[in-house]
Write a protein that holds these residues in place. Structure first.
Motif, mmCIF file in Angstrom:
data_model
loop_
_atom_site.group_PDB
_atom_site.id
_atom_site.type_symbol
_atom_site.label_atom_id
_atom_site.label_comp_id
_atom_site.label_asym_id
_atom_site.label_seq_id
_atom_site.Cartn_x
_atom_site.Cartn_y
_atom_site.Cartn_z
ATOM 1 N N ALA A 267 11.492 -32.445 14.656
ATOM 2 C CA ALA A 267 12.221 -33.654 15.044
ATOM 3 C C ALA A 267 11.282 -34.845 15.168
ATOM 4 C CB ALA A 267 12.955 -33.415 16.363
ATOM 5 N N GLN A 268 10.092 -34.626 15.723
ATOM 6 C CA GLN A 268 9.115 -35.707 15.864
ATOM 7 C C GLN A 268 8.625 -36.177 14.498
ATOM 8 O OE1 GLN A 268 5.978 -34.760 18.564
ATOM 9 N NE2 GLN A 268 5.064 -36.799 18.498
ATOM 10 N N ILE A 269 8.434 -35.246 13.574
ATOM 11 C CA ILE A 269 8.051 -35.621 12.210
ATOM 12 C C ILE A 269 9.158 -36.441 11.553
ATOM 13 C CG2 ILE A 269 7.609 -34.680 9.902
ATOM 14 C CD1 ILE A 269 6.206 -32.319 11.310
ATOM 15 N N GLY A 270 10.407 -36.028 11.790
ATOM 16 C CA GLY A 270 11.530 -36.770 11.226
ATOM 17 C C GLY A 270 11.592 -38.196 11.746
ATOM 18 N N ARG A 271 11.305 -38.397 13.025
ATOM 19 C CA ARG A 271 11.312 -39.758 13.579
ATOM 20 C C ARG A 271 10.205 -40.613 12.951
ATOM 21 N NH1 ARG A 271 12.794 -36.942 18.374
ATOM 22 N NH2 ARG A 271 10.607 -36.671 18.992
ATOM 23 N N ALA A 272 9.046 -39.997 12.708
ATOM 24 C CA ALA A 272 7.943 -40.743 12.105
ATOM 25 C C ALA A 272 8.226 -41.113 10.651
ATOM 26 C CB ALA A 272 6.657 -39.929 12.190
ATOM 27 N N LEU A 273 9.094 -40.370 9.986
ATOM 28 C CA LEU A 273 9.353 -40.593 8.564
ATOM 29 C C LEU A 273 10.710 -41.225 8.292
ATOM 30 C CD1 LEU A 273 7.915 -37.266 7.089
ATOM 31 C CD2 LEU A 273 6.805 -39.496 7.268
ATOM 32 N N PHE A 351 -0.024 -36.586 15.087
ATOM 33 C CA PHE A 351 0.104 -35.806 16.323
ATOM 34 C C PHE A 351 1.117 -34.667 16.148
ATOM 35 C CE2 PHE A 351 2.219 -35.103 20.440
ATOM 36 C CZ PHE A 351 1.127 -34.724 21.208
ATOM 37 N N ALA A 352 2.262 -34.975 15.517
ATOM 38 C CA ALA A 352 3.306 -33.963 15.326
ATOM 39 C C ALA A 352 2.829 -32.851 14.398
ATOM 40 C CB ALA A 352 4.565 -34.615 14.774
ATOM 41 N N VAL A 353 2.098 -33.218 13.336
ATOM 42 C CA VAL A 353 1.606 -32.198 12.397
ATOM 43 C C VAL A 353 0.577 -31.296 13.075
ATOM 44 C CG1 VAL A 353 0.297 -31.833 10.273
ATOM 45 C CG2 VAL A 353 2.116 -33.541 10.337
ATOM 46 N N GLU A 354 -0.276 -31.890 13.910
ATOM 47 C CA GLU A 354 -1.257 -31.074 14.637
ATOM 48 C C GLU A 354 -0.561 -30.109 15.598
ATOM 49 O OE1 GLU A 354 -4.420 -30.735 14.190
ATOM 50 O OE2 GLU A 354 -4.577 -32.264 12.651
ATOM 51 N N ASN A 355 0.462 -30.589 16.296
ATOM 52 C CA ASN A 355 1.241 -29.704 17.173
ATOM 53 C C ASN A 355 1.915 -28.598 16.371
ATOM 54 O OD1 ASN A 355 0.658 -30.834 19.624
ATOM 55 N ND2 ASN A 355 2.511 -32.075 19.736
#
Length: 375
Positions: A267-273, A351-355
């Motif tokens: 979900a965090q990756i989706g918000r960034a993209l 940050f999201a990818v590292e998590n």
């Protein structure tokens, strides 16, 4: 020699179409093995409950039959849960109903208020503890049903006995006839969740590469939430099986928690993209990393079905390449030229990818624990 109807006669075509429909029906039924097995279990449980209630000469043996139909579920854990809840609800409803029936005998003119107060109390209990949802029904039936001519305590005992017969028969049918374990439902649910999350990651990878996609991420997130909820239910049923000593399979509680974290990372990756990533030098490597994450996630899920362990070295190599791209972006000053919002999205993605990378490592460990416990 007997005459044969011509090949284009109505009778010929009716037989031809009928044969085709029969084959189609058989093929469709063959794909519904789980449903057919469940139907056989229910049928056997109904017959056994009816025979046992007749043998024991229970006055209202049909309650045993009803219970057998209700409690037989798709897995042993679900059947045990349904049986325990029905027994608990029936016992409480029978005791309260017996007490209310005694009051009704002493105060026949107060039948209406006694019925209303009894139903209200047990409805409140059922609202607080859904496991007692049959308690109000049982009490009301005892007050206005066909048991009013019996001694209330005898009626309560017989009702519990009838429900017990149906519950025991239901558990036995699920255990002995095409036995289905909740562990299989857990594995199926984990595979469903991981497949949905991997689809999301592959969608984001295509998006980073500039590819066109009609993928509905919002609907996919809703499906993922539904699959996670189903996994939680399957986990509870599996725990019930283990507690009853009727299964030797176990699944670590950390497995669904890790999947929830992976869902939050997606979900965090989706918000960034939501918009085009304002760092072209990072886009392709981010896409490669998300593709590697999707492949690793699918490989971890396959491990539950006995597949080989995922290639951790290759996955680590993809992560190293991603980190190198991030460092290059920083060293060349690629982020200093960005506005605040754009920079926040770039660092939010990193940050999201590292998590995601860390949580995928945890997920692999949890899957290996579960696969090892399967024996």
């Amino acid at each position: 020699m007997a005459d044969h109807p011509p090949s284009d006669s109505p009778g010929h075509w009716r037989r031809f179409v009928g044969l085709g429909l029969s084959r189609a029906a058989l093929a469709k039924a063959a794909g519904r093995k789980t449903e057919l097995r469940h139907a056989v279990r229910v049928s056997a449980a109904v017959l056994a409950a009816y025979a046992l209630a007749t043998l024991l000469r229970l006055p209202q043996g049909y309650w045993a039959v009803f219970t057998a139909v209700i409690v037989v579920q798709s897995s042993l854990g679900a059947t045990i849960t349904a049986s325990i809840e029905r027994l608990m609800g029936t016992a409480v409803g029978a005791v309260v109903g017996a007490g209310a029936a005694m009051l009704h005998v002493r105060f026949p003119e107060a039948g209406g208020p006694i019925l209303a107060i009894t139903a209200a109390l047990l409805a409140f209990l059922a609202a607080v503890r859904p496991a007692f949802k049959v308690a109000p029904v049982t009490a009301v039936i005892m007050l206005i049903g066909t048991t009013t001519h019996m001694d209330p305590l005898v009626a309560a005992f017989l009702r519990v006995a009838e429900i017990t017969v149906g519950s025991v028969v239901g558990i036995a049918a699920t255990l002995l006839i095409f036995p289905a374990r909740a562990h299989a439902s857990v594995v199926e649910s984990v595979d469903k969740v991981t497949s949905l999350l991997a689809d999301l990651l592959e969608h984001y990878a295509r998006k980073l590469r500039g590819g066109e996609t009609e993928f509905d991420a919002r609907a996919h997130y809703d499906d993922t939430l539904a699959a996670l909820a189903k996994l939680q239910t399957a986990m509870a049923e599996a725990e019930r099986e283990n507690a009853s000593k009727l299964s030797d399979h176990s699944v670590t509680d950390a497995l669904p928690r890790t999947l929830w974290r992976l869902r939050n990372d997606c979900a965090q990756i989706g918000r960034a993209l939501r918009e085009t990533l304002p760092a072209p030098g990072l886009s392709l490597q981010s896409a490669a990393m998300l593709g590697a994450c999707a492949a690793f996630l699918r490989a971890c899920a396959a491990l539950l079905a006995g597949a080989p362990r995922p290639d951790r070295l290759a996955f680590g190599g993809a992560h190293q390449a991603f980190q190198t791209a991030v460092e290059t972006l920083r060293e060349t000053g690629g982020t200093r030229a960005l506005g605040f919002d754009d920079a926040a999205r770039v660092f939010g993605l990193v940050f999201a990818v590292e998590n995601l990378f860390g949580n995928l490592g945890d997920f692999e460990e949890r899957v290996e624990e579960t696969a090892g416990k399967r024996g």
